[in-house]
Design an enzyme around this catalytic site. Sequence first.
Site, PDB file in Angstrom:
ATOM      1  N   HIS A 208       0.883  -1.180   0.000  1.00 42.60           N
ATOM      2  CA  HIS A 208       0.000   0.000   0.000  1.00 42.60           C
ATOM      3  C   HIS A 208       0.917   1.225   0.000  1.00 42.60           C
ATOM      4  O   HIS A 208       2.068   1.153   0.428  1.00 42.60           O
ATOM      5  CB  HIS A 208      -0.941  -0.044   1.204  1.00 42.60           C
ATOM      6  N   CYS A 239      -7.844  -1.172   3.311  1.00 42.26           N
ATOM      7  CA  CYS A 239      -8.518  -2.255   4.020  1.00 42.26           C
ATOM      8  C   CYS A 239      -9.507  -1.626   4.985  1.00 42.26           C
ATOM      9  O   CYS A 239      -9.145  -0.721   5.742  1.00 42.26           O
ATOM     10  CB  CYS A 239      -7.493  -3.099   4.772  1.00 42.26           C
ATOM     11  N   ASN A 248      -3.425   0.388  -2.685  1.00 47.16           N
ATOM     12  CA  ASN A 248      -2.192  -0.258  -3.150  1.00 47.16           C
ATOM     13  C   ASN A 248      -1.457   0.673  -4.082  1.00 47.16           C
ATOM     14  O   ASN A 248      -2.052   1.567  -4.678  1.00 47.16           O
ATOM     15  CB  ASN A 248      -2.549  -1.499  -3.968  1.00 47.16           C
TER      16      ASN A 248
HETATM   17  P1  HMG Z   1     -16.983 -14.165  12.231  1.00 45.38           P
HETATM   18  O1  HMG Z   1     -18.101 -13.213  12.511  1.00 45.38           O
HETATM   19  O2  HMG Z   1     -15.950 -14.375  13.283  1.00 45.38           O
HETATM   20  O3  HMG Z   1     -17.422 -15.606  11.758  1.00 45.38           O
HETATM   21  O4  HMG Z   1     -16.276 -13.684  10.895  1.00 45.38           O
HETATM   22  P2  HMG Z   1     -18.734 -16.406  11.784  1.00 45.38           P
HETATM   23  O5  HMG Z   1     -18.351 -17.766  11.325  1.00 45.38           O
HETATM   24  O6  HMG Z   1     -19.393 -16.235  13.125  1.00 45.38           O
HETATM   25  O7  HMG Z   1     -19.661 -15.741  10.657  1.00 45.38           O
HETATM   26  C1  HMG Z   1     -20.381 -14.537  10.814  1.00 45.38           C
HETATM   27  C2  HMG Z   1     -21.438 -14.446   9.746  1.00 45.38           C
HETATM   28  O8  HMG Z   1     -20.828 -14.393   8.454  1.00 45.38           O
HETATM   29  C3  HMG Z   1     -22.340 -15.666   9.704  1.00 45.38           C
HETATM   30  O9  HMG Z   1     -23.598 -15.221   9.213  1.00 45.38           O
HETATM   31  C4  HMG Z   1     -21.689 -16.550   8.684  1.00 45.38           C
HETATM   32  O10 HMG Z   1     -22.596 -17.430   8.067  1.00 45.38           O
HETATM   33  C5  HMG Z   1     -21.203 -15.538   7.678  1.00 45.38           C
HETATM   34  P3  HMG Z   1     -24.874 -15.147  10.189  1.00 45.38           P
HETATM   35  O11 HMG Z   1     -25.012 -16.504  10.760  1.00 45.38           O
HETATM   36  O12 HMG Z   1     -24.495 -14.117  11.219  1.00 45.38           O
HETATM   37  O13 HMG Z   1     -25.966 -14.708   9.252  1.00 45.38           O
HETATM   38  N1  HMG Z   1     -19.994 -15.980   6.975  1.00 45.38           N
HETATM   39  C6  HMG Z   1     -19.819 -15.862   5.660  1.00 45.38           C
HETATM   40  N2  HMG Z   1     -20.604 -15.388   4.678  1.00 45.38           N
HETATM   41  C7  HMG Z   1     -20.114 -15.435   3.416  1.00 45.38           C
HETATM   42  N3  HMG Z   1     -18.891 -15.892   3.111  1.00 45.38           N
HETATM   43  C8  HMG Z   1     -18.079 -16.368   4.067  1.00 45.38           C
HETATM   44  C9  HMG Z   1     -18.542 -16.357   5.395  1.00 45.38           C
HETATM   45  N4  HMG Z   1     -17.997 -16.744   6.554  1.00 45.38           N
HETATM   46  C10 HMG Z   1     -18.895 -16.511   7.513  1.00 45.38           C
HETATM   47  N5  HMG Z   1     -16.863 -16.813   3.741  1.00 45.38           N
HETATM   48  C11 HMG Z   1     -14.894 -13.912   8.971  1.00 45.38           C
HETATM   49  C12 HMG Z   1     -15.105 -14.320  10.398  1.00 45.38           C
HETATM   50  C13 HMG Z   1     -13.509 -14.352   8.564  1.00 45.38           C
HETATM   51  C14 HMG Z   1     -15.940 -14.580   8.100  1.00 45.38           C
HETATM   52  C15 HMG Z   1     -15.042 -12.366   8.874  1.00 45.38           C
HETATM   53  O14 HMG Z   1     -14.196 -11.788   9.821  1.00 45.38           O
HETATM   54  C16 HMG Z   1     -14.704 -11.843   7.510  1.00 45.38           C
HETATM   55  O15 HMG Z   1     -15.389 -12.125   6.539  1.00 45.38           O
HETATM   56  N6  HMG Z   1     -13.631 -11.049   7.418  1.00 45.38           N
HETATM   57  C17 HMG Z   1     -13.201 -10.546   6.152  1.00 45.38           C
HETATM   58  C18 HMG Z   1     -12.413  -9.335   6.381  1.00 45.38           C
HETATM   59  C19 HMG Z   1     -11.925  -8.809   5.058  1.00 45.38           C
HETATM   60  O16 HMG Z   1     -12.381  -9.163   3.990  1.00 45.38           O
HETATM   61  N7  HMG Z   1     -10.951  -7.874   5.150  1.00 45.38           N
HETATM   62  C20 HMG Z   1     -10.410  -7.256   3.991  1.00 45.38           C
HETATM   63  C21 HMG Z   1      -9.621  -8.189   3.149  1.00 45.38           C
HETATM   64  S1  HMG Z   1      -8.027  -8.543   3.814  1.00 45.38           S
HETATM   65  C22 HMG Z   1      -7.046  -7.289   3.180  1.00 45.38           C
HETATM   66  O17 HMG Z   1      -7.515  -6.355   2.591  1.00 45.38           O
HETATM   67  C23 HMG Z   1      -5.563  -7.432   3.353  1.00 45.38           C
HETATM   68  C24 HMG Z   1      -4.839  -7.805   2.058  1.00 45.38           C
HETATM   69  O18 HMG Z   1      -5.108  -6.872   1.032  1.00 45.38           O
HETATM   70  C25 HMG Z   1      -3.333  -7.803   2.334  1.00 45.38           C
HETATM   71  C26 HMG Z   1      -2.914  -6.529   3.069  1.00 45.38           C
HETATM   72  O19 HMG Z   1      -2.971  -5.432   2.470  1.00 45.38           O
HETATM   73  O20 HMG Z   1      -2.587  -6.686   4.241  1.00 45.38           O
HETATM   74  C27 HMG Z   1      -5.219  -9.202   1.565  1.00 45.38           C
HETATM   75 MG    MG Z   2      -4.190  -4.922   0.812  1.00 48.67          MG
END
Ligand code: HMG
Ligand code: MG
Length: 304
Positions: A208, A239, A248
Amino acid sequence: MLPTRVTLVEVGPRDGLQNEARPVATAHKLGLIERLLAAGLTEIEATSFVSPKWVPQMADAADVMAGVPRRPGVRWSVLTPNLRGAEGALAAGADEFVVFAAASEAFSQRNINCSIAESIERFRPVVALARAHGKRVRAAVSCALGCPIQGKVSADAVDDVVQRLIDLGADHIGIADTIGVGTAGQVSRVMERTLRRLPAARISGHFHDTYGQALANIHASLLLGVHIFDASVAGLGGCPYAPGATGNVATEDVVYLLDGMGIETGVNLARLMEASRYICEVLGRPTASRVARALQARPAAQPG
Ligand code: HMG
Ligand code: MG
């Protein structure tokens, strides 16, 4: 020896658009992707199969993947934080699953709501599913150069997570500067440590550009032989769990640098500018790419 060729992984449709305050229509995401392909990009991180409660901007992941044009030689990657995400990615026909761990405990909790160790356990079934279906697994190591909550992150902490992800079975490790604070010397030290564990072909940099260091960090990585970098058209992104961090490094800026160094990317800067202009118009704001701004300000060539 500098690499003669660099692979760019375009993360604009994912890292770029995940951070938008207003929803972006699926058709616009696909319009961007189509233009990125036309510019010659062959590795595209298209979307995330994450919880829509956490990142509503990626709620149309399946629709995006249903709309992307499949072409030989193009690899589609998507974020998969858990088995549910990996199942979605598999059904959608993604080629590469991206798991994302952090080198900082505090950020792991904030971004994916679990500890680093728990995240590795969550990734096990993701890797197993990928293996069973011949998909690649890339593992991003967030906060490898600094954390928005805990501040400094040691090279040892990064190295430890890298090794755990290799042990897990990741094909590829992405060293990510989530908040864009790293500087060239620090990047060299982290890359050197990672290169002791994996060949350069299995390592990438994801920088980034918050502090304007990304190109210098790419250059430092190139000097060590690292030749795969993520970049985001128009410098989009950030993020949602790292407030204040900008996007980025802009793909245009990286292509300009590499063109100037005689390093091949296969990306056509003029065509890339079309993708850049398109998405800036859709979002209604100016580009964050210095190169795009300079090219746009250049007077049109006089005919004859
Ligand atoms: P949680 O709340 O701890 O997990 O989230 P959960 O299992 O209790 O799920 C919560 C709800 O989400 C539930 O729904 C699940 O069914 C649903 P509800 O029962 O409440 O209706 N759920 C999902 N739905 C769709 N797809 C799924 C999924 N999983 C659960 N895969 C979890 C844990 C990991 C899911 C959550 O924290 C999450 O989705 N986080 C994503 C965060 C994210 O996307 N951040 C940005 C991307 S990372 C980034 O940008 C960094 C990167 O660029 C590198 C860098 O720059 O560092 C890659
Ligand atoms: Mg990133």
